[in-house]
Design an enzyme around this catalytic site. Structure first.
Site, PDB file in Angstrom:
ATOM      1  N   TYR A   1      11.808   0.458  -2.302  1.00 35.20           N
ATOM      2  CA  TYR A   1      11.507   0.271  -3.980  1.00 35.20           C
ATOM      3  C   TYR A   1      12.211   1.447  -4.442  1.00 35.20           C
ATOM      4  CZ  TYR A   1       8.597   0.760  -7.909  1.00 35.20           C
ATOM      5  OH  TYR A   1       8.260   0.935  -9.381  1.00 35.20           O
TER       6      TYR A   1
ATOM      7  N   LYS B   1       0.568  -5.431  -7.113  1.00 31.40           N
ATOM      8  CA  LYS B   1       1.390  -6.709  -6.763  1.00 31.40           C
ATOM      9  C   LYS B   1       0.455  -7.740  -6.302  1.00 31.40           C
ATOM     10  CE  LYS B   1       4.456  -3.781  -8.228  1.00 31.40           C
ATOM     11  NZ  LYS B   1       4.840  -3.740  -9.723  1.00 31.40           N
TER      12      LYS B   1
ATOM     13  N   ASP C   1       5.432   0.326   4.104  1.00 32.64           N
ATOM     14  CA  ASP C   1       5.057  -0.196   2.772  1.00 32.64           C
ATOM     15  C   ASP C   1       5.010  -1.580   2.847  1.00 32.64           C
ATOM     16  OD1 ASP C   1       5.128  -1.146   0.128  1.00 32.64           O
ATOM     17  OD2 ASP C   1       6.295   0.428  -0.718  1.00 32.64           O
TER      18      ASP C   1
ATOM     19  N   ARG D   1     -13.882  10.771  -8.748  1.00 29.91           N
ATOM     20  CA  ARG D   1     -12.767  10.849  -8.087  1.00 29.91           C
ATOM     21  C   ARG D   1     -12.886  11.285  -6.695  1.00 29.91           C
ATOM     22  NH1 ARG D   1     -11.034  16.021  -7.677  1.00 29.91           N
ATOM     23  NH2 ARG D   1     -12.126  16.529  -9.713  1.00 29.91           N
TER      24      ARG D   1
HETATM   25  N1  PLP Z   1       6.156  -0.444  -3.118  1.00 30.27           N
HETATM   26  C1  PLP Z   1       6.784  -1.288  -3.633  1.00 30.27           C
HETATM   27  C2  PLP Z   1       7.396  -2.339  -2.676  1.00 30.27           C
HETATM   28  C3  PLP Z   1       6.755  -1.617  -4.973  1.00 30.27           C
HETATM   29  O1  PLP Z   1       7.565  -2.788  -5.378  1.00 30.27           O
HETATM   30  C4  PLP Z   1       6.257  -0.799  -6.073  1.00 30.27           C
HETATM   31  C5  PLP Z   1       6.136  -1.403  -7.243  1.00 30.27           C
HETATM   32  O2  PLP Z   1       6.913  -2.162  -7.707  1.00 30.27           O
HETATM   33  C6  PLP Z   1       5.464   0.307  -5.372  1.00 30.27           C
HETATM   34  C7  PLP Z   1       5.568   0.449  -4.020  1.00 30.27           C
HETATM   35  C8  PLP Z   1       4.847   0.996  -6.462  1.00 30.27           C
HETATM   36  O3  PLP Z   1       3.688   0.498  -6.954  1.00 30.27           O
HETATM   37  P1  PLP Z   1       3.021   0.874  -8.300  1.00 30.27           P
HETATM   38  O4  PLP Z   1       3.916   0.211  -9.420  1.00 30.27           O
HETATM   39  O5  PLP Z   1       1.728   0.251  -8.157  1.00 30.27           O
HETATM   40  O6  PLP Z   1       3.050   2.319  -8.130  1.00 30.27           O
END
Ligand code: PLP
Length: 393
Positions: A107, A204, A179, A54
């Site tokens: 998101y 992703k 992000d 961890r």
């Molecule tokens: N940020 C964006 C732009 C996303 O599209 C996603 C998930 O689709 C996330 C964050 C969250 O990622 P995770 O599903 O790996 O927790």
């Protein structure tokens, strides 16, 4: 700050006189030390080594270094999911009594974090239209500590007023958290142009195969990275060796995949816009994108792998006909896979909104988002064209 590179090389691991070509996986949760002094040296950062997974393990370290290289960052942290990276970033910039802004088309789970979770922790959170820095300015409060935004919004592919927001926030010492999941470091490197922190859902495009769930966060300020690392360990947000190992293998082909998917996405966008059943296509590097100039300025010709479009027939039945006819393309709430996937925001990412709220965002029943993969483009165009042909407008 380091110069970013989109093609980081495989990390070098020496085992005596030899070097494994494939990165070894280190599943051990605990690491033994030769003696107590050795343990002290590891904890004081005087010697390399590991104690408990961890707190760090070789697979996370290697993956973090690769993404650091792509973003031009130093000391980035791998977390167990994109959402844990988002949360770690936001909670490292704001505490109880502070105010945080977020883009109104973040998101879905980031939006939910803003609306449901931050207020529980005493952090006031508001969303704002980040395509207009004047609206961001109007929403600022004396206790605003951070703004969380995406350059290209999901799923309507709007482009944020990044330059205006950087100028605004710099003058006030507010942390800008980008992000970069959608945009990727191949098109945009937030830390190089004014952001304070960058986060990724590594799940992703960076990992790229829908088989590993991880996140990444890095700040330009090394002290903030150190703080976040300790918090990630204390809060248990770090990622597993196996996921890191898979993601590292995926990240090695990221540059090639990105180039191929971007080219495919441009061509699919053209084919979709030529089809009589399609009312509108959204793709950042197309001339008819509502913010084409800003998209070009920020991203150049790197429009990315995401294409959104709206059917003329904006209703459930024709949308279902299309989904069924597009049998070869999974209708799945994800993006960034090596293969093409389709998502229907009204029944997935944005289902919690009222139909009026969705309509205001332009996401009716006939609105789709495609995450374009690396398949031969002729096949992809055929599959989409044939499915669209099934719709009776
Ligand atoms: N940020 C964006 C732009 C996303 O599209 C996603 C998930 O689709 C996330 C964050 C969250 O990622 P995770 O599903 O790996 O927790």
């Amino acid at each position: 700050m380091k110069r970013p590179s989109n093609a980081p090389l495989r990390p070098v691991i020496n085992l005596g006189q030899s070097r494994p070509v494939a990165t070894p996986i280190h599943p051990s949760v605990v690491y033994a030390s030769e003696d107590l002094n050795a343990l002290d040296e590891i904890y004081f950062g005087q010697a390399e080594g590991y104690t408990y997974s961890r707190e760090g393990h070789p697979n996370a370290q290697q993956l973090a270094q690769m993404i650091d290289e792509m973003e031009g960052a130093e000391g980035g942290i791998i977390t167990g999911s994109g959402m844990s990276a988002v949360l770690l970033a936001v909670l490292s910039c704001a505490a109880s009594g502070d105010h945080v802004l977020g883009g109104d088309q973040l998101y879905g789970r980031s939006l939910r974090m803003m609306s449901d979770e931050l207020p529980r922790l005493g952090i006031a959170a508001e969303v704002v239209d980040t395509t207009d820095s004047a609206q961001v300015e109007a929403a600022l409060k004396p206790n605003t500590k951070a703004i969380l935004l995406e350059v290209v919004s999901n799923p309507t592919l709007r482009i944020a007023d990044m330059e205006g927001i950087y100028a605004l926030e710099k003058a006030r010492g507010i942390k800008v958290i980008v992000d970069n999941t959608f945009t990727t470091p191949a098109a945009y490197q937030p830390l190089q142009v004014g952001a304070d922190l960058v986060v990724h859902s590594v799940t992703k495009l960076l990992a790229g195969h829908s088989d590993a769930m991880l996140g990444y966060v890095a700040a330009g300020d090394p002290a903030l990275n150190d703080e976040m690392r300790v918090r990630a360990i204390t809060w248990g947000l770090t990622g597993s060796p196996f996921d890191c190992w898979l993601a590292e293998r995926g990240a090695l082909s990221f540059g090639l995949r990105y180039a191929a998917t971007t080219q495919n996405a441009q061509r699919l966008a053209t084919a979709l816009s030529d089809h009589p059943s399609v009312a509108q296509v959204l793709y950042p590097s197309r001339q008819d994108h509502p913010q084409a100039d800003r998209a070009r300025r920020l991203l150049g010709d790197k429009g990315g792998n995401m294409v959104s479009f709206r059917l003329n027939a904006d209703a459930r039945d024709p949308a279902n006909t299309f989904v069924r006819a597009l049998d070869a393309v999974p209708c799945a709430p994800t993006l960034g896979d090596i293969g093409t996937t389709l998502s229907h925001p009204a029944t997935s990412s944005h289902r919690a909104l009222t139909s009026e709220a969705r309509a205001a965002l332009g996401m009716g029943e006939g609105f789709f988002r495609v995450s374009v993969g690396i398949e031969p483009i002729e096949s992809l165009v055929d599959v989409f064209t044939n499915a669209l042909d099934q719709i009776q407008d």
